[in-house]
Design an enzyme around this catalytic site. Sequence first.
Site, PDB file in Angstrom:
ATOM      1  N   ASP A  28       2.442   2.799   3.123  1.00 44.09           N
ATOM      2  CA  ASP A  28       1.400   3.833   3.190  1.00 44.09           C
ATOM      3  C   ASP A  28       1.294   4.419   4.591  1.00 44.09           C
ATOM      4  O   ASP A  28       1.226   5.641   4.784  1.00 44.09           O
ATOM      5  CB  ASP A  28       0.051   3.220   2.794  1.00 44.09           C
ATOM      6  CG  ASP A  28      -1.069   4.238   2.804  1.00 44.09           C
ATOM      7  OD1 ASP A  28      -1.091   5.091   1.899  1.00 44.09           O
ATOM      8  OD2 ASP A  28      -1.907   4.207   3.719  1.00 44.09           O
ATOM      9  N   ASP A  82      -1.126   0.596  -4.751  1.00 44.04           N
ATOM     10  CA  ASP A  82      -2.435   1.137  -5.117  1.00 44.04           C
ATOM     11  C   ASP A  82      -2.367   2.604  -5.537  1.00 44.04           C
ATOM     12  O   ASP A  82      -3.208   3.059  -6.311  1.00 44.04           O
ATOM     13  CB  ASP A  82      -3.450   0.922  -3.975  1.00 44.04           C
ATOM     14  CG  ASP A  82      -2.945   1.409  -2.627  1.00 44.04           C
ATOM     15  OD1 ASP A  82      -1.735   1.693  -2.478  1.00 44.04           O
ATOM     16  OD2 ASP A  82      -3.768   1.515  -1.701  1.00 44.04           O
ATOM     17  N   THR A  91      -7.103   4.143  -1.492  1.00 41.70           N
ATOM     18  CA  THR A  91      -6.836   2.715  -1.315  1.00 41.70           C
ATOM     19  C   THR A  91      -7.951   1.796  -1.816  1.00 41.70           C
ATOM     20  O   THR A  91      -7.702   0.880  -2.596  1.00 41.70           O
ATOM     21  CB  THR A  91      -6.559   2.431   0.169  1.00 41.70           C
ATOM     22  OG1 THR A  91      -5.424   3.207   0.552  1.00 41.70           O
ATOM     23  CG2 THR A  91      -6.278   0.963   0.430  1.00 41.70           C
ATOM     24  N   HIS A 122      -2.582  11.133  -0.337  1.00 42.17           N
ATOM     25  CA  HIS A 122      -2.855  10.677  -1.698  1.00 42.17           C
ATOM     26  C   HIS A 122      -4.343  10.792  -1.885  1.00 42.17           C
ATOM     27  O   HIS A 122      -5.079  11.001  -0.900  1.00 42.17           O
ATOM     28  CB  HIS A 122      -2.351   9.240  -1.895  1.00 42.17           C
ATOM     29  CG  HIS A 122      -2.918   8.291  -0.893  1.00 42.17           C
ATOM     30  ND1 HIS A 122      -4.134   7.652  -1.070  1.00 42.17           N
ATOM     31  CD2 HIS A 122      -2.465   7.909   0.327  1.00 42.17           C
ATOM     32  CE1 HIS A 122      -4.379   6.915  -0.005  1.00 42.17           C
ATOM     33  NE2 HIS A 122      -3.404   7.051   0.871  1.00 42.17           N
ATOM     34  N   ASP A 144       0.824  -1.208   0.000  1.00 38.72           N
ATOM     35  CA  ASP A 144       0.000   0.000   0.000  1.00 38.72           C
ATOM     36  C   ASP A 144       0.862   1.265   0.000  1.00 38.72           C
ATOM     37  O   ASP A 144       1.814   1.371   0.771  1.00 38.72           O
ATOM     38  CB  ASP A 144      -0.909  -0.022   1.246  1.00 38.72           C
ATOM     39  CG  ASP A 144      -2.125   0.857   1.073  1.00 38.72           C
ATOM     40  OD1 ASP A 144      -1.975   2.022   0.663  1.00 38.72           O
ATOM     41  OD2 ASP A 144      -3.236   0.373   1.352  1.00 38.72           O
ATOM     42  N   HIS A 159       1.844   8.485   5.366  1.00 37.77           N
ATOM     43  CA  HIS A 159       0.856   9.443   5.870  1.00 37.77           C
ATOM     44  C   HIS A 159       1.403  10.218   7.067  1.00 37.77           C
ATOM     45  O   HIS A 159       1.195  11.421   7.195  1.00 37.77           O
ATOM     46  CB  HIS A 159      -0.421   8.714   6.310  1.00 37.77           C
ATOM     47  CG  HIS A 159      -1.320   8.380   5.181  1.00 37.77           C
ATOM     48  ND1 HIS A 159      -2.000   9.341   4.480  1.00 37.77           N
ATOM     49  CD2 HIS A 159      -1.647   7.191   4.614  1.00 37.77           C
ATOM     50  CE1 HIS A 159      -2.720   8.760   3.531  1.00 37.77           C
ATOM     51  NE2 HIS A 159      -2.520   7.454   3.590  1.00 37.77           N
TER      52      HIS A 159
END
Length: 454
Positions: free
Chosen positions: A229, A276, A110, A390, A73, A233
Amino acid sequence: MDTKQVEEVSTPFITSSTSHSNKPTLLLKLITSMSLISAIIFSLLFFSLSEPTTTSRPLKKLPHPVVILISSDGFRFGYQFKTPTPNIHRLITNGTEAITGLIPVFPTLTFPNHYSIVTGLYPPHHGIINNFFYDPITGDKFTMASHQSKWWLGQPLWETVVNNGLSAATYFWPGSEVIKGSWTCPDEFCKHYNGSVHFEDRVDSVLDYFDLPVDQIPVFMTLYFEDPDHQGHQVGPDDDEVTQAVSRIDGIIGRLINGLEKKGFFDDVTIIMVGDHGMVATCDQKLVFLDDLASWVEIKTNWVHSYTPLLAIWPPSNYSYADVVAKMNEGLSSGKVENGNKLKVFLKEDLPERLHYADSDRIPPIIGLVHEGYKVEQSRTGNKECGGAHGYDNEFFSMRTIFIGHGPQFARGKKVPSFENVEIYNLITSILNIKGAPNNGSDSFSQSVLLPNA
Ligand SMILES: *[C@@H]1O[C@H](CO)[C@@H](O)[C@H](O)[C@H]1NC(C)=O
Ligand SMILES: *[C@@H]1O[C@H](CO)[C@@H](O)[C@H](O)[C@H]1NC(C)=O
Ligand SMILES: *[C@@H]1O[C@H](CO)[C@@H](O)[C@H](O)[C@H]1NC(C)=O
Ligand SMILES: *[C@@H]1O[C@H](CO)[C@@H](O)[C@H](O)[C@H]1NC(C)=O
Ligand SMILES: [Zn+2]
């Protein structure tokens, strides 16, 4: 480049033609012209054969192709160069790679993207138009834990595989726990999401499937990892924590490769590694506040279905949506709103066609597109935070992720131009040689990427 094959084709042509002549001068002329012709033919062959020179490699142990689809991810394109990633590079070196990355669908979030990868459909057609949204008729809320089949449209790969009389195994993937059509989410092959399961345990469970009798090994398997991911973040894409997470993912890929090698299946199994979406840095100065638009139009908090990076607004039906859009854009372009020029608002049907984000009544009528790295909030809270996000326009390079295919039907070291992830569904049904459902991938794509059958 297979020069041996070229020689074999061109040499018989010269010998058979020259053997016909008897006069020495004519023979000389002939030889000269024939060698010219053969040079031309040679170069033509050279160029035509510098396309794939080989065909797919035969399976050694498996009775049927097997695809393991892996998602890391938020693995932004380029992360593979942040730090040594020897295992990912093994797949790249001997596999096929999207040279400038894989293009996610819009919105670059996602759930919409994972479900596009396995259905080949743009979000309006597979129904998962955001990570959170409402059913416009019943008002029911979709969350990332919703497993009722009514939300999940289209035909995901695990269902396609079962429809073709084969078996699939999912070790996490958005939508995989949804019982739908022929997919029953069987206990032995369908894991229920639990983010605490160690990545190593996920890989080991997939490796265990290869201890089954070969005709019982599922032909399609998914593996999902939340990193990098998660770190992206929190600290943004260029932080050391992301670099470490990438390194760890590489180690996990290595664990899978080594496990398959030990069991003697690595050469037979197709590994497709994707992400993704990408990740871009966000910070406290790059904000647009909806309350700043109050002198043009008051945007109530309960109209806003999502703020950022995908701004989605659904005013009550006694409002003219076009009027709300016009007033918002008037305010944003007035020069009086902080960062106003970084946000543009559209009626969904007026969004650029390339975003494919209109054709569903689940999509709120008003959609805002914010510039790369900017965020939309209701009001100034005074909170200072920097991190990553994202969900932006899929045209931004920062939203790209990776595509690597390794296996008997992928050429070694081949680079292909970037493509949208809706192409992956047809690619996998081609590898598995099964019939797929209608989708938004192109018919010719698999042929342009995969090796022809032997
Ligand atoms: C690529 O494949 C060849 C042939 O199987 C093998 O000899 C080589 O070690 C592989 N390279 C990598 C980097 O894995
Ligand atoms: C989730 O996985 C962890 C680690 O394997 C385990 O300890 C925990 O019991 C699991 N939770 C559920 C609800 O199964
Ligand atoms: C729409 O209806 C709400 C509640 O009934 C009301 O407060 C609002 O002023 C109305 N807006 C317009 C533009 O008619
Ligand atoms: C995407 O696929 C769906 C289902 O086949 C179809 O209805 C839709 O028209 C397609 N859209 C595009 C842009 O190809
Ligand atoms: Zn994600």
